[in-house]
Design a protein around this motif. Structure first.
Motif, PDB file in Angstrom:
ATOM      1  N   HIS A  79       0.864  -1.445  -0.126  1.00 50.83           N
ATOM      2  CA  HIS A  79       0.209  -0.061   0.347  1.00 50.83           C
ATOM      3  C   HIS A  79       0.836   1.346  -0.029  1.00 50.83           C
ATOM      4  O   HIS A  79       0.537   2.198  -0.709  1.00 50.83           O
ATOM      5  CB  HIS A  79      -0.834  -0.061   1.128  1.00 50.83           C
ATOM      6  N   ALA A  80       1.796   1.143   0.600  1.00 54.50           N
ATOM      7  CA  ALA A  80       2.545   2.576   0.895  1.00 54.50           C
ATOM      8  C   ALA A  80       3.486   2.681  -0.556  1.00 54.50           C
ATOM      9  O   ALA A  80       3.687   3.779  -0.942  1.00 54.50           O
ATOM     10  CB  ALA A  80       3.837   2.353   1.996  1.00 54.50           C
ATOM     11  N   GLN A  81       3.796   1.384  -1.246  1.00 59.61           N
ATOM     12  CA  GLN A  81       4.767   1.800  -2.404  1.00 59.61           C
ATOM     13  C   GLN A  81       3.588   2.304  -3.582  1.00 59.61           C
ATOM     14  O   GLN A  81       3.924   3.039  -4.396  1.00 59.61           O
ATOM     15  CB  GLN A  81       5.196   0.286  -2.749  1.00 59.61           C
ATOM     16  N   GLU A  82       2.472   1.801  -3.426  1.00 59.92           N
ATOM     17  CA  GLU A  82       1.362   2.229  -4.368  1.00 59.92           C
ATOM     18  C   GLU A  82       1.117   3.690  -4.087  1.00 59.92           C
ATOM     19  O   GLU A  82       0.789   4.440  -5.214  1.00 59.92           O
ATOM     20  CB  GLU A  82       0.180   1.517  -4.076  1.00 59.92           C
ATOM     21  N   LEU A  83       1.152   4.400  -2.993  1.00 57.20           N
ATOM     22  CA  LEU A  83       0.909   5.822  -2.576  1.00 57.20           C
ATOM     23  C   LEU A  83       2.398   6.363  -2.976  1.00 57.20           C
ATOM     24  O   LEU A  83       2.187   7.725  -3.029  1.00 57.20           O
ATOM     25  CB  LEU A  83       0.650   5.814  -1.079  1.00 57.20           C
ATOM     26  N   GLY A  84       3.329   5.673  -3.236  1.00 54.60           N
ATOM     27  CA  GLY A  84       4.665   6.444  -3.813  1.00 54.60           C
ATOM     28  C   GLY A  84       5.335   6.937  -2.537  1.00 54.60           C
ATOM     29  O   GLY A  84       6.193   7.726  -2.567  1.00 54.60           O
ATOM     30  N   ILE A  85       5.204   6.367  -1.161  1.00 50.41           N
ATOM     31  CA  ILE A  85       5.908   6.850  -0.097  1.00 50.41           C
ATOM     32  C   ILE A  85       6.763   5.891   0.611  1.00 50.41           C
ATOM     33  O   ILE A  85       7.552   6.114   1.285  1.00 50.41           O
ATOM     34  CB  ILE A  85       4.866   7.314   1.129  1.00 50.41           C
ATOM     35  N   ALA A  86       6.844   4.474  -0.240  1.00 50.95           N
ATOM     36  CA  ALA A  86       7.752   3.544   0.391  1.00 50.95           C
ATOM     37  C   ALA A  86       8.852   3.429  -1.034  1.00 50.95           C
ATOM     38  O   ALA A  86       8.334   3.375  -2.236  1.00 50.95           O
ATOM     39  CB  ALA A  86       7.220   2.345   0.543  1.00 50.95           C
ATOM     40  N   GLU A  87      10.238   3.206  -0.847  1.00 48.63           N
ATOM     41  CA  GLU A  87      11.048   3.163  -1.809  1.00 48.63           C
ATOM     42  C   GLU A  87      10.722   1.756  -2.670  1.00 48.63           C
ATOM     43  O   GLU A  87       9.936   0.945  -1.984  1.00 48.63           O
ATOM     44  CB  GLU A  87      12.529   3.093  -1.155  1.00 48.63           C
ATOM     45  N   THR A  88      11.251   1.643  -3.635  1.00 49.21           N
ATOM     46  CA  THR A  88      11.268   0.375  -4.384  1.00 49.21           C
ATOM     47  C   THR A  88      11.772  -0.629  -3.439  1.00 49.21           C
ATOM     48  O   THR A  88      11.315  -1.787  -3.640  1.00 49.21           O
ATOM     49  CB  THR A  88      11.872   0.575  -5.786  1.00 49.21           C
ATOM     50  N   ASP A  89      12.900  -0.507  -2.887  1.00 46.83           N
ATOM     51  CA  ASP A  89      13.721  -1.558  -1.840  1.00 46.83           C
ATOM     52  C   ASP A  89      13.014  -0.933  -0.766  1.00 46.83           C
ATOM     53  O   ASP A  89      13.619  -0.015   0.014  1.00 46.83           O
ATOM     54  CB  ASP A  89      15.175  -1.092  -2.027  1.00 46.83           C
ATOM     55  N   PRO A  90      11.891  -1.293  -0.150  1.00 43.47           N
ATOM     56  CA  PRO A  90      11.574  -1.057   1.281  1.00 43.47           C
ATOM     57  C   PRO A  90      12.357  -1.086   2.495  1.00 43.47           C
ATOM     58  O   PRO A  90      11.992  -0.381   3.350  1.00 43.47           O
ATOM     59  CB  PRO A  90      10.045  -1.828   1.440  1.00 43.47           C
ATOM     60  N   SER A  91      13.518  -1.716   2.347  1.00 41.83           N
ATOM     61  CA  SER A  91      14.347  -1.944   3.271  1.00 41.83           C
ATOM     62  C   SER A  91      14.890  -0.646   3.617  1.00 41.83           C
ATOM     63  O   SER A  91      15.312  -0.189   5.030  1.00 41.83           O
ATOM     64  CB  SER A  91      15.439  -2.913   3.039  1.00 41.83           C
ATOM     65  N   LEU A  92      15.133   0.440   2.974  1.00 40.53           N
ATOM     66  CA  LEU A  92      15.385   1.790   3.288  1.00 40.53           C
ATOM     67  C   LEU A  92      14.630   2.473   4.077  1.00 40.53           C
ATOM     68  O   LEU A  92      15.009   3.503   5.064  1.00 40.53           O
ATOM     69  CB  LEU A  92      15.745   2.423   1.972  1.00 40.53           C
ATOM     70  N   ASP A  93      13.240   2.055   3.846  1.00 44.28           N
ATOM     71  CA  ASP A  93      12.184   2.861   4.767  1.00 44.28           C
ATOM     72  C   ASP A  93      12.310   1.988   6.137  1.00 44.28           C
ATOM     73  O   ASP A  93      12.152   2.805   7.221  1.00 44.28           O
ATOM     74  CB  ASP A  93      11.001   2.654   4.189  1.00 44.28           C
ATOM     75  N   ILE A  94      12.383   0.596   6.075  1.00 38.79           N
ATOM     76  CA  ILE A  94      12.095   0.103   7.347  1.00 38.79           C
ATOM     77  C   ILE A  94      13.221   0.415   8.269  1.00 38.79           C
ATOM     78  O   ILE A  94      13.048   0.469   9.561  1.00 38.79           O
ATOM     79  CB  ILE A  94      11.981  -1.533   6.989  1.00 38.79           C
ATOM     80  N   ASN A  95      14.489   0.310   7.877  1.00 43.23           N
ATOM     81  CA  ASN A  95      15.593   0.437   8.686  1.00 43.23           C
ATOM     82  C   ASN A  95      15.892   2.021   8.846  1.00 43.23           C
ATOM     83  O   ASN A  95      16.777   2.340   9.815  1.00 43.23           O
ATOM     84  CB  ASN A  95      16.875  -0.303   8.081  1.00 43.23           C
ATOM     85  N   GLY A  96      14.985   3.119   8.563  1.00 41.25           N
ATOM     86  CA  GLY A  96      15.375   4.549   8.871  1.00 41.25           C
ATOM     87  C   GLY A  96      16.290   5.126   7.925  1.00 41.25           C
ATOM     88  O   GLY A  96      16.587   6.456   7.974  1.00 41.25           O
ATOM     89  N   SER A  97      16.810   4.516   6.779  1.00 43.54           N
ATOM     90  CA  SER A  97      17.754   4.976   5.948  1.00 43.54           C
ATOM     91  C   SER A  97      17.373   6.148   5.430  1.00 43.54           C
ATOM     92  O   SER A  97      18.057   7.137   5.056  1.00 43.54           O
ATOM     93  CB  SER A  97      18.515   3.779   5.335  1.00 43.54           C
ATOM     94  N   ASP A  98      15.972   6.111   4.815  1.00 48.54           N
ATOM     95  CA  ASP A  98      15.391   6.961   3.869  1.00 48.54           C
ATOM     96  C   ASP A  98      15.221   8.249   4.684  1.00 48.54           C
ATOM     97  O   ASP A  98      15.593   9.382   4.192  1.00 48.54           O
ATOM     98  CB  ASP A  98      14.107   6.545   3.234  1.00 48.54           C
ATOM     99  N   THR A  99      14.845   8.119   5.884  1.00 47.12           N
ATOM    100  CA  THR A  99      14.552   9.362   6.812  1.00 47.12           C
ATOM    101  C   THR A  99      15.890  10.160   7.196  1.00 47.12           C
ATOM    102  O   THR A  99      16.032  11.158   7.168  1.00 47.12           O
ATOM    103  CB  THR A  99      13.690   8.930   8.119  1.00 47.12           C
ATOM    104  N   ALA A 100      16.791   9.046   7.513  1.00 47.42           N
ATOM    105  CA  ALA A 100      18.196   9.706   7.939  1.00 47.42           C
ATOM    106  C   ALA A 100      18.704  10.414   6.824  1.00 47.42           C
ATOM    107  O   ALA A 100      19.414  11.506   6.980  1.00 47.42           O
ATOM    108  CB  ALA A 100      19.118   8.400   8.454  1.00 47.42           C
ATOM    109  N   ASN A 101      18.767   9.878   5.520  1.00 51.12           N
ATOM    110  CA  ASN A 101      19.198  10.665   4.370  1.00 51.12           C
ATOM    111  C   ASN A 101      18.372  11.949   4.414  1.00 51.12           C
ATOM    112  O   ASN A 101      19.120  12.848   4.139  1.00 51.12           O
ATOM    113  CB  ASN A 101      18.781  10.192   3.045  1.00 51.12           C
ATOM    114  N   LYS A 102      17.274  12.379   4.768  1.00 47.70           N
ATOM    115  CA  LYS A 102      16.528  13.585   4.650  1.00 47.70           C
ATOM    116  C   LYS A 102      17.008  14.472   5.611  1.00 47.70           C
ATOM    117  O   LYS A 102      17.156  15.607   5.689  1.00 47.70           O
ATOM    118  CB  LYS A 102      15.218  13.391   4.861  1.00 47.70           C
TER     119      LYS A 102
END
Length: 147
Positions: free
Chosen positions: A14-37
């Motif tokens: 669902h999160a990927q369909e909304l465009g808020i989860a990365e193609t590789d969701p591990s970056l969202d799950i482990n906090g890396s995407d938020t840490a990059n921001k």
């Protein structure tokens, strides 16, 4: 999540369909995407920051039972929270920043607790001004690229 039928896989899809989860969701799950921001924001503010400077603890330690319990019994929700806290060092003669990203429980009706789906929120607390709140709806990649 207060629906027992929701699985990790269905929530990620669902999160990927909304465009808020990365193609590789591990970056969202482990906090890396938020840490990059957070790294980008700190550098824009003039604080030299590397990704490795940010402590991370993501969703991997949060179980579905914890989410359901927080929602039903505590009126709280889990959110991925990036924090930058200024700290004194060397007997108060210098300063450093403690940077972290963690999946935390917040009050369901708070500013951060009401952030949903494609919202991107920023709450700033200082010793000089009232707490400041900013929110944008990130319906596409423009919001992230603007960071």
């Amino acid at each position: 999540v207060d629906d027992d039928s929701v699985t990790t896989e269905s929530a990620l899809k669902h999160a990927q369909e909304l465009g808020i989860a990365e193609t590789d969701p591990s970056l969202d799950i482990n906090g890396s995407d938020t840490a990059n921001k957070l790294c980008i924001i700190m550098n824009i503010l003039g604080v030299a920051t590397n990704f490795a400077d940010i402590e991370r603890s993501g969703l991997e330690k949060v179980k579905k039972t914890m989410i359901v319990d927080a929602t039903k019994n505590e009126n709280k929700v889990y959110k991925m929270i990036a924090r930058a806290t200024k700290q004194k060092i060397n007997d108060g003669k210098g300063e450093t920043w403690k940077l972290s990203v963690r999946c935390e429980k917040v009050d369901k009706n708070s500013f951060l607790g009401t952030t949903n789906d494609t919202d991107m929120s920023l709450q700033i607390e200082t010793d000089l001004f009232d707490t400041q709140f900013y929110r944008t709806n990130e319906k596409d990649v423009l919001g992230t690229s603007a960071a």
